[in-house]
Each structure stands twice: as structure tokens, then as C-alpha cells.
Design a protein around this motif. Structure first.
Motif, short mmCIF file in Angstrom:
data_model
loop_
_atom_site.label_atom_id
_atom_site.label_comp_id
_atom_site.label_asym_id
_atom_site.label_seq_id
_atom_site.Cartn_x
_atom_site.Cartn_y
_atom_site.Cartn_z
N SER A 257 10.97 63.23 -0.84
CA SER A 257 12.19 63.13 -1.65
C SER A 257 12.87 61.78 -1.51
CB SER A 257 13.17 64.24 -1.25
OG SER A 257 12.60 65.51 -1.43
N GLU A 258 12.25 60.86 -0.77
CA GLU A 258 12.78 59.51 -0.55
C GLU A 258 14.15 59.54 0.12
OE1 GLU A 258 12.65 57.53 -4.31
OE2 GLU A 258 10.48 57.26 -4.25
N VAL A 259 14.32 60.48 1.03
CA VAL A 259 15.54 60.58 1.84
C VAL A 259 15.23 59.94 3.19
CG1 VAL A 259 17.16 62.14 2.99
CG2 VAL A 259 16.36 62.65 0.67
N VAL A 260 16.01 58.94 3.57
CA VAL A 260 15.76 58.17 4.79
C VAL A 260 16.51 58.80 5.96
CG1 VAL A 260 15.92 55.91 5.90
CG2 VAL A 260 15.46 56.07 3.44
N PRO A 261 15.81 59.18 7.02
CA PRO A 261 16.49 59.76 8.19
C PRO A 261 17.27 58.72 8.95
CG PRO A 261 14.18 59.42 8.69
CD PRO A 261 14.36 59.07 7.24
N GLU A 262 18.25 59.18 9.72
CA GLU A 262 19.02 58.29 10.58
C GLU A 262 18.74 58.68 12.03
OE1 GLU A 262 23.07 58.48 9.23
OE2 GLU A 262 22.62 57.43 7.35
N GLU A 263 19.45 58.05 12.95
CA GLU A 263 19.14 58.24 14.36
C GLU A 263 19.20 59.71 14.81
OE1 GLU A 263 20.30 56.51 18.81
OE2 GLU A 263 21.36 55.77 17.03
N PRO A 264 20.22 60.52 14.42
CA PRO A 264 20.24 61.92 14.88
C PRO A 264 19.00 62.70 14.49
CG PRO A 264 22.38 61.31 14.01
CD PRO A 264 21.45 60.19 13.67
#
Length: 573
Positions: free
Chosen positions: A241-248
Motif C-alpha cells: 500500500s506504499e505506507v512507510v513505517p516509522e521507528e515504533p
């Protein structure tokens, strides 16, 4: 004939009462009436014959997607013509729908579940038509309840939350991303991350683009349960879905991979942390340290490897990593350490590399910065600045004048600003004055009228080294654009963390900032001190012999020494 099931391709789990309700909504067999579905007009594949029918469905769609109820937008027709604009506005604010909105917002801020439920029951008794906004706030408040409490009586938000979700469907109010996300939070509060993941899948099936927060409940829920395979499935869905994860999110994936002793996934997640996060927070730092001290980490890796392939990987990756997997075997020596000013590890004596920035990336970033600035600023004013910069540039340094004149000062100091300007003229290869960006309010009136300051401003202006940004503008856009387009140093103590800089993304901008920002400190002992960009990249680095260096993020590394994790094999290749 349209059946409700044609809109719910992924909601067939019998264990979910909400999904079963959606599936049980009857279709309308009367061909002379409009087809009615709880998601009418939302799904892109819904075909409607006739222009008149399309118009009616679009009207219905807009009504259901509206954030503020229609009754709150328009006062009664019988009185609107006789009311002044101020009175009409007051009437809207005091309408039952608006009053409910205000009260629910207060419940949301205070986390008051019981009061929100009471307001909901009262509204239903009074026959008040709830909007999408009302339902979303209610679902959000219900999702705030403590998931550790299993009793519905002690945790009424959980059981009532799903009832409210079902009522929303019955009322034919079309859900949006926030609705599904809050439903996913409710599911996880009932310890059902599978249902939360189904919510995200349903969003995509209806053409709603999931956001990072949409995936959080399912991903964190699976990670807490130790279900690594399902967590990886959610992660894959995010990537699709082209959703970029972050550190958490990445830290949760790291920990579940560690718990299941999946060394390959740990390696992959470390590389993603390097690429997306660069410098990790203390909890992530501690988790990485725990991994390198574990038996699973000692067992992971190869005794022999192709040195040329590793070096080729480093070159193709731009330096600082090779991505070929764990190198070496055996126990890791893990130490918390620091780097000296040249980027040499005080523990293992390895010198960290400075990772280059692609010139094409810089040009693309300058173009995107121009587009954003023209959206936020008066376009004619910013274009005028660009033309001025073309005539007077390039510069070796750009100074954020307002920031430099206020460092350790109660009032703006032209004297201090001039000291900064002189220092950068001295170190400039061309001995040219740096560009000083000041808001127009700083160059007219007040201290700017004092003879010495006026002479200073005239000197900079005549040398083509002063630009006054127009009234109402944000000078941040101007000094940042000038430094990027001139490919030069940017002198500011601004940490560049507010909303403006978040618009620039987390991929290129942090790398550019690290290589170009110069900060200053002022003290009685040392006077004016320049803190030049580091000679190495402050990012997770993987060496050609398999050792790792991981930096911990700090608020201000001028005040606090940055800790690094140094991990190396007891035996190397």
C-alpha cells in the motif's frame, strides 16, 4: 440487483459481529427503487445507469461523507433570511448537532467514555441524526479503553463500541479511514488483531487508502502476541500500500523477530532502521544491544564470504553498508561508546564513513522545495527572491539572521550577527560575504535605525549579501531554499523539526541537513564557536568486515554526548 456481499469481499469472518451485520443487510428487490447499500456511492466499481440516478447517489454520498451534520450547516429556512450573519452563525453553533459535536470533542480530549456513551444514548432517544464525524469521535473514545480489562461492565467502551459501529452501518453513514482505524483499535482492545487486520483489508477493498495509523493496531497486536508470521503479513500489506513505517513499527518488528530468533528478519529490520530512521531512540537502541548479546546473534552469520561482492555492495549502496547479510560467526563484543571529532570509534578504532548525497537528489529536492514554498508563500514574492538569487548568487554560506542574532541573547543583537558574518567571510574560499536572510521587520525600525546597525545593513545590501523577506512571509523557506540551491553551508541553530520541515519528508532532508547545517555556541569562556557539519554520517553503519555501529538520537548533541553501540565479532574474517 445489488447485494451487500458484493461490497464486502474480505469481511466473511463469522466471529465478527460487525462483519456479519454488514453481510446481513438485505438487498432491495424492487427494481423501481434505488439500490440501497450501507456503502452506497463509495465503491468505485458501483455502476449506476442514468444521469439522474448518478446525481442522486452523489448527493447521498456527499451527505454521508460530510464531517459536520447538514442541520448544523444550514439554519431553518423560515428564519435564515431575517437573521444577520452573526446571528446565523450563533444559531448553527447552538444547533443540537453542533452542541453534540462540541461535547463529544470534550469527551475525546478527556478520554471520558461514560459521558460519550451517555450523549450517544440521549441523541438516539431524541431522534438526532448522527453524522460521520459524530460516529468517528464516539468510536475513537470507545477505543481508548484499557485492553487489559476483559469485563464488559468494567470496560463498557468495548462492547458498546461495536454496537455503535453497527448502528452507523444501519444508519447508512458511509465510513472513512478514521472509522475503520477506530474499529481496528476496538478489535485489538478485545485482543483480536486478526479482526483489526481485516479492517485494513476492507479499507483497501472499498478504495480507501490506509494510513500508517490504520496498520498500527494489527501490527502491534500481532507483535504483542508473538505472532511473527502475521506481523510480517501486515508489514507486507503496508509495503504493497506504499505506507512507510516509522521507528515504533520497525522496533516492534525487530523485537518479534528477536523473540522468534529469526536472524534474517532482524538483519532486514536493522537495514530498514538505517535507511528510514538513521539514529534510533533509547528503547530501540536497548533492543539492538540485547540482540547482539544474544545466543541467536552469535549463531547467525557465515565464516567465509566474497570480499569483492561485499565491496561492490558498499559502493552500489553509497557507502556505510553492504546488505549481504551477517558476516562472521561467534559471540559479539558489544560496547557503548562515542566517536571522536573525526568519526573514529573510541572502542574499536574504526573510522566511520561520510555517505555521499546524489546530486540528482539535491536537484529534485530543490524543485520540491520550490513547489512547497510557492504553495505556502505568496508565489510572486518567492519567485522574485529566486530571480534575485540568480543574479547575486551563488554563496558559500547562508545565514538565518534572526536566529543568529538571538543565540544566548535577550534581544536581537546586530553585533553578534555581524560576528557570525565576519567569521564565515574569513573561512570562505572566495572571501565573499555570506548571504544574510532577515525579515523586513528586522531591517526597518527599532535597532535597525541605530547608526552603526544602519551602516552594517547598507554594507551588506550594497554587497548583494542581504535579502529582506516581505511582510507576512516565513523566512525559513527563503534561507533553506538559498542554501539548497547554492549547495552551500546553512548557518542556523534551528533544529528544523516543526511542521514546515516535516513537509519535506524524512528521506533526503535529514541527510542534507547533517551535511550542510552549521550551528554556533556563545559563551564568555570560548566566545563565538562554530560547530561545523560532522566529517562522518551519523547513521547506522555496517562495515565490510561485518561490524556494526548504531547511533542513539539526542535532543542536542552540542549539550549531550551521543552514545554509539559498537558490535564486532570476537573473531573476524
Amino acid at each position: 440487483m445489488l447485494r451487500a456481499t458484493c461490497f464486502t469481499p474480505s469481511l466473511s469472518r463469522a466471529c465478527c459481529p460487525l462483519f456479519s451485520l454488514i453481510l446481513s443487510i438485505p438487498s432491495l428487490h424492487n427494481t423501481h427503487q434505488r439500490s440501497v447499500s450501507p456503502f452506497r456511492g463509495y465503491h468505485s466499481s458501483l455502476s449506476v445507469k442514468g444521469t439522474r440516478d448518478r446525481r442522486r447517489i452523489l448527493v447521498d454520498h456527499n451527505r454521508h461523507m460530510c464531517t459536520i451534520p447538514e442541520a448544523a450547516k444550514q439554519p431553518p429556512a423560515s428564519t435564515s433570511e431575517n437573521l444577520s450573519r452573526k446571528a446565523r452563525k450563533k444559531a448553527i453553533q447552538q444547533s443540537p448537532e453542533s452542541m453534540l459535536k462540541q461535547k463529544l470533542d470534550m469527551c475525546s480530549r478527556n478520554g471520558n467514555v461514560l459521558e460519550a456513551l451517555r450523549l450517544y444514548d440521549e441523541a438516539k432517544r431524541n431522534g438526532l441524526q448522527l453524522s460521520q464525524y459524530h460516529y468517528n469521535v464516539l468510536l475513537y473514545v470507545c477505543s481508548l479503553t484499557d485492553g487489559e480489562t476483559e469485563s464488559s461492565s468494567a470496560n463498557p467502551g468495548l462492547s458498546r463500541g461495536f454496537d455503535i459501529f453497527k448502528q452507523m452501518i444501519v444508519d447508512k453513514v458511509v465510513p472513512n479511514e478514521a472509522t475503520f482505524t477506530n474499529g481496528a483499535r476496538l478489535a485489538v482492545a478485545k485482543d483480536d488483531p486478526e479482526m483489526a487486520f481485516d479492517m485494513v483489508k476492507q479499507m483497501k477493498a472499498f478504495g480507501i487508502q490506509p494510513r500508517l495509523r490504520s496498520y498500527g493496531p494489527a501490527l502491534f497486536g500481532f507483535c504483542r502476541k508473538g505472532d511473527a508470521d502475521k506481523a510480517y503479513e501486515v508489514d507486507a500489506h503496508m509495503i504493497e500500500s506504499e505506507v512507510v513505517p516509522e521507528e515504533p513499527e520497525l522496533t516492534s518488528l525487530l523485537k518479534v523477530s528477536m523473540d522468534t530468533k529469526n536472524a534474517d528478519k532482524v538483519y532486514e529490520t536493522l537495514q530498514r532502521l538505517r535507511d528510514l530512521v538513521r539514529q534510533v531512540s533509547k528503547p530501540t537502541f536497548d533492543a539492538i544491544e540485547e540482540w547482539f548479546k544474544s545466543e541467536a546473534a552469535a549463531k547467525a552469520g557465515v565464516e567465509k564470504w566474497d570480499v569483492k561482492k561485499i565491496r561492490d555492495g558498499v559502493v552500489s549502496g553509497g557507502g556505510g553498508w553492504h546488505g549481504q547479510g551477517w558476516l562472521g560467526t561467534g559471540k559479539w563484543n558489544v560496547t557503548r561508546t562515542e566517536m571522536d571529532e573525526n568519526g573514529v570509534c573510541k572502542c574499536c578504532k574504526e573510522k566511520l564513513v561520510c555517505i555521499d548525497i546524489n546530486p540528482v537528489e539535491t536537484e529534485n529536492f530543490a524543485a520540491s522545495l520550490t513547489r512547497l514554498a510557492c504553495q505556502k508563500e505568496v508565489k510572486a514574492s518567492f519567485n522574485q527572491f529566486q530571480e534575485w538569487l540568480e543574479r547575486h548568487g551563488p554563496f558559500d554560506a547562508v545565514i538565518d539572521g534572526a536566529n543568529m542574532g538571538l543565540v544566548n541573547q535577550r534581544k536581537f543583537s546586530f553585533f553578534q550577527l555581524n560576528n557570525v558574518v565576519q567569521r564565515f567571510q574569513q573561512i570562505s574560499p572566495s572571501k565573499r560575504l555570506p548571504l544574510v536572510i532577515l525579515h523586513k521587520s528586522r531591517v526597518v525600525g527599532g535597532p535597525a535605525t541605530y547608526p552603526k546597525n544602519r551602516a552594517l545593513l547598507e554594507k551588506w545590501k550594497n554587497a548583494g549579501a542581504l535579502y529582506a523577506t516581505p511582510p507576512g512571509s516565513n523566512d525559513d523557506w527563503y534561507w533553506l531554499y538559498a542554501a539548497v540551491s547554492c549547495k552551500c553551508l546553512l548557518v542556523t541553530n534551528d533544529e528544523m523539526r516543526d511542521h514546515l520541515f516535516q513537509l519535506l519528508g524524512t528521506s533526503f532532508f535529514p541527510r542534507w541537513k547533517e551535511k550542510h547545517q552549521v550551528r554556533i555556541s556563545v559563551s564568555r569562556e570560548d566566545g563565538l564557536k562554530l560547530h561545523m557539519p560532522p566529517t562522518y554520517s551519523i547513521i547506522i553503519q555496517e562495515s565490510e568486515d561485518g561490524r556494526w555501529h548504531v547511533p542513539m538520537s539526542v535532543e542536542d548533541d552540542l549539550q549531550t554526548s551521543r552514545q554509539w553501540l559498537c558490535a564486532r565479532r570476537s573473531k573476524t574474517h
